[in-house]
Design a protein around this motif. Structure first.
Motif, short mmCIF file in Angstrom:
data_model
loop_
_atom_site.label_atom_id
_atom_site.label_comp_id
_atom_site.label_asym_id
_atom_site.label_seq_id
_atom_site.Cartn_x
_atom_site.Cartn_y
_atom_site.Cartn_z
N CYS A 57 0.87 -1.18 0.00
CA CYS A 57 0.00 0.00 0.00
C CYS A 57 0.90 1.23 0.00
CB CYS A 57 -0.92 0.01 1.21
SG CYS A 57 -1.90 1.52 1.36
N LEU A 58 0.88 1.94 -1.12
CA LEU A 58 1.62 3.20 -1.24
C LEU A 58 0.71 4.32 -0.77
CD1 LEU A 58 3.92 5.03 -2.37
CD2 LEU A 58 2.81 4.85 -4.60
N ILE A 59 1.24 5.16 0.09
CA ILE A 59 0.44 6.25 0.65
C ILE A 59 1.02 7.58 0.16
CG2 ILE A 59 -0.46 7.27 2.76
CD1 ILE A 59 0.22 4.55 4.16
N ASN A 60 0.20 8.34 -0.55
CA ASN A 60 0.63 9.64 -1.08
C ASN A 60 -0.02 10.75 -0.28
OD1 ASN A 60 2.00 8.39 -3.22
ND2 ASN A 60 0.18 8.41 -4.52
N ARG A 61 0.75 11.78 0.02
CA ARG A 61 0.20 12.95 0.71
C ARG A 61 0.45 14.21 -0.13
NH1 ARG A 61 2.78 14.99 6.14
NH2 ARG A 61 4.13 15.95 4.59
N TYR A 62 -0.66 14.87 -0.49
CA TYR A 62 -0.59 16.07 -1.32
C TYR A 62 -0.92 17.28 -0.47
CZ TYR A 62 -1.23 12.82 -5.30
OH TYR A 62 -1.12 11.80 -6.21
N GLU A 63 -0.11 18.32 -0.60
CA GLU A 63 -0.49 19.63 -0.07
C GLU A 63 -0.98 20.44 -1.26
OE1 GLU A 63 2.17 21.59 2.87
OE2 GLU A 63 3.54 19.98 2.25
N PRO A 64 -1.69 21.54 -1.02
CA PRO A 64 -2.06 22.39 -2.14
C PRO A 64 -0.82 22.70 -2.98
CG PRO A 64 -3.21 23.11 -0.17
CD PRO A 64 -2.26 22.04 0.26
N GLY A 65 -0.98 22.60 -4.30
CA GLY A 65 0.15 22.83 -5.21
C GLY A 65 0.85 21.55 -5.64
N ALA A 66 0.79 20.50 -4.82
CA ALA A 66 1.44 19.24 -5.19
C ALA A 66 0.71 18.58 -6.36
CB ALA A 66 1.49 18.29 -4.00
N LYS A 67 1.44 17.86 -7.17
CA LYS A 67 0.85 17.21 -8.34
C LYS A 67 1.58 15.90 -8.62
CE LYS A 67 3.85 19.44 -11.77
NZ LYS A 67 4.79 18.35 -11.96
N LEU A 68 0.99 15.12 -9.49
CA LEU A 68 1.64 13.89 -9.93
C LEU A 68 1.56 13.85 -11.45
CD1 LEU A 68 2.96 11.41 -8.52
CD2 LEU A 68 0.76 10.25 -8.76
N SER A 69 2.70 13.84 -12.12
CA SER A 69 2.71 13.87 -13.59
C SER A 69 2.17 12.56 -14.15
CB SER A 69 4.13 14.07 -14.09
OG SER A 69 4.70 15.19 -13.46
N LEU A 70 1.73 12.63 -15.41
CA LEU A 70 1.21 11.43 -16.08
C LEU A 70 2.25 10.31 -16.05
CD1 LEU A 70 -0.66 12.46 -19.37
CD2 LEU A 70 -1.64 11.56 -17.26
N HIS A 71 1.81 9.15 -15.66
CA HIS A 71 2.71 7.98 -15.61
C HIS A 71 1.88 6.71 -15.69
CE1 HIS A 71 1.16 8.29 -11.52
NE2 HIS A 71 1.41 6.99 -11.42
N GLN A 72 2.56 5.59 -15.90
CA GLN A 72 1.93 4.27 -15.80
C GLN A 72 2.45 3.60 -14.54
OE1 GLN A 72 3.53 3.04 -19.69
NE2 GLN A 72 1.49 2.20 -20.11
N ASP A 73 1.64 2.72 -13.94
CA ASP A 73 2.12 1.90 -12.82
C ASP A 73 2.50 0.55 -13.42
OD1 ASP A 73 1.15 4.05 -11.46
OD2 ASP A 73 0.10 2.88 -9.95
#
Ligand code: MD3
Ligand code: FE
Length: 358
Positions: free
Chosen positions: A262-278
């Motif tokens: 289980c990968l846990i991601n934490r975003y603050e305002p402004g954070a992003k995740l670029s297009l990718h494949q898993d």
């Protein structure tokens, strides 16, 4: 085709059938009219009935005997099918689903234990197996897909594309329990900003729980049983996490899903995740279950090529998406988050992604 290949073919046809009704609510599974008067429940019962028939008679074939013809046992195939529907019409949905899994498991076990000689060439065993089981799954899969495409409305579950099932608010009732589990995880494996192989610090902070954790550093991406920050194994997956992932996968038609990461991601305002494949996971046959908590985000859901134009999906607290089958390898990402505040989570968006990594 040897035994292994045959089992793979059966499994693929079986998974496709389960996928075709993934995300339908119980009442929808009971709606008549999918194939003539049959509901999805009736189709499942029908398929199970035929698998039971195979379970009864394949051992006879294996022993060199000749099973009776349907005309003798059931008055012909149409009468057989009609009798089946008649008998199952009153069995509750839960019972039909239980039987489905039980009978299919026994069928696979029977094939696995059958001597190899029955798989060499077009044997009676193979013929009977094909006609009674996997040979006709596809027909029902297509019928269910067509029925769904004709625009059925579902409460709660929404198919974004084939294989991508959105369960709005599914995790919201358990939100506080999940956040309690998260607190335990992060005391042992705190959030950190990892570095990509290209040397960029990710704006999303990450941690993991479960047997394997996804990590990135200058050497590349990988799943690692140890947290590189502490040298310790990742914290165990809290029971509330695991249970939710299984329930959501089950709702979406991935009954056997057992996540080990289980990968846990934490975003603050402004954070992003670029297009990718898993694509660092060992088995693309398993889905990914993603759970959104906290402030909303706009999720980008693209195609199999990076340049395919993504659709945008707003995901908010409690939304769960199950990505499997043909959706599993699509490009995806998250737009920079807008400033916001959530009652339970504060100025953050937390995303849990459950995977079968190893
Ligand atoms: C679609 N996380 O951690 S979860 C990731 O919201 C990741 O934090 C995003 O992408 C987030 O890798 C999105 C949704 C998701 C996860 C895996 C997918 C969508 C997917 C795999 C295939 C297609
Ligand atoms: Fe991803």
């Amino acid at each position: 085709m040897n035994k292994r290949q045959l089992l793979t073919r059966i499994d693929q046809a079986w998974q496709a059938l389960q996928q075709s009704y993934a995300g339908l609510s119980d009442p929808e599974l009971m709606e008549p009219g999918v194939t003539a008067a049959w509901s999805v429940r009736d189709i499942i019962a029908h398929v199970t009935w035929w698998e039971e028939e195979a379970l009864t008679y394949l051992p006879v074939v294996m022993a060199g005997g000749t099973p009776p013809r349907y005309s003798v046992t059931h008055g012909g195939i149409d009468a057989f099918n009609a009798g089946m529907t008649e008998q199952r019409v009153h069995s509750p949905l839960a019972e039909v689903l239980r039987q489905r899994d039980d009978v299919h498991r026994r069928l696979v076990a029977l094939i696995e234990s059958a001597p190899d000689e029955h798989f060499v060439g077009e044997t009676r065993f193979r013929r009977r197996l094909r006609l009674e089981t996997y040979g006709h799954y596809a027909k029902h899969t297509q019928a269910i897909r067509r029925w769904r495409e004709q625009g059925v409305h579902r409460a709660g579950a929404e198919q974004l594309t084939e294989g991508a099932i959105l369960l709005r608010g599914f995790a919201a009732p358990g939100g506080m329990v999940l956040l309690g589990g998260l607190r335990e995880v992060v005391t042992r494996a705190p959030f950190r900003h990892m570095v990509t192989p290209g040397g960029f610090r990710m704006s999303v902070a990450m941690t993991n729980c479960g047997a394997l954790g996804w990590v990135t550093d200058r050497t590349g991406y990988r799943y690692d049983p140890l947290d590189p920050e502490t040298g310790e194994p990742w914290p165990p997956m809290p029971e509330s996490f695991f249970g939710l992932a299984l329930d959501a996968a089950g709702q979406a038609g991935f009954g056997g899903f057992v996540p080990d990461a289980c990968l846990i991601n934490r975003y603050e305002p402004g954070a992003k995740l670029s297009l990718h494949q898993d694509k660092d996971e060992a088995d693309f046959g398993a889905p990914i279950v993603s759970v959104s908590l906290g402030i909303p985000a706009v999720f980008l859901f693209g195609g199999l090529n990076r340049t395919d134009k993504p659709i945008r999906v707003a995901l908010t607290h409690g939304d769960v998406v199950v990505w499997g089958g043909p959706a599993r390898l699509r490009y995806h990402g998250v737009m920079p988050l807008k400033e916001a505040e959530h009652d339970l989570v504060g100025r953050y968006r937390i995303n849990l992604t459950f995977r079968k990594a190893g």
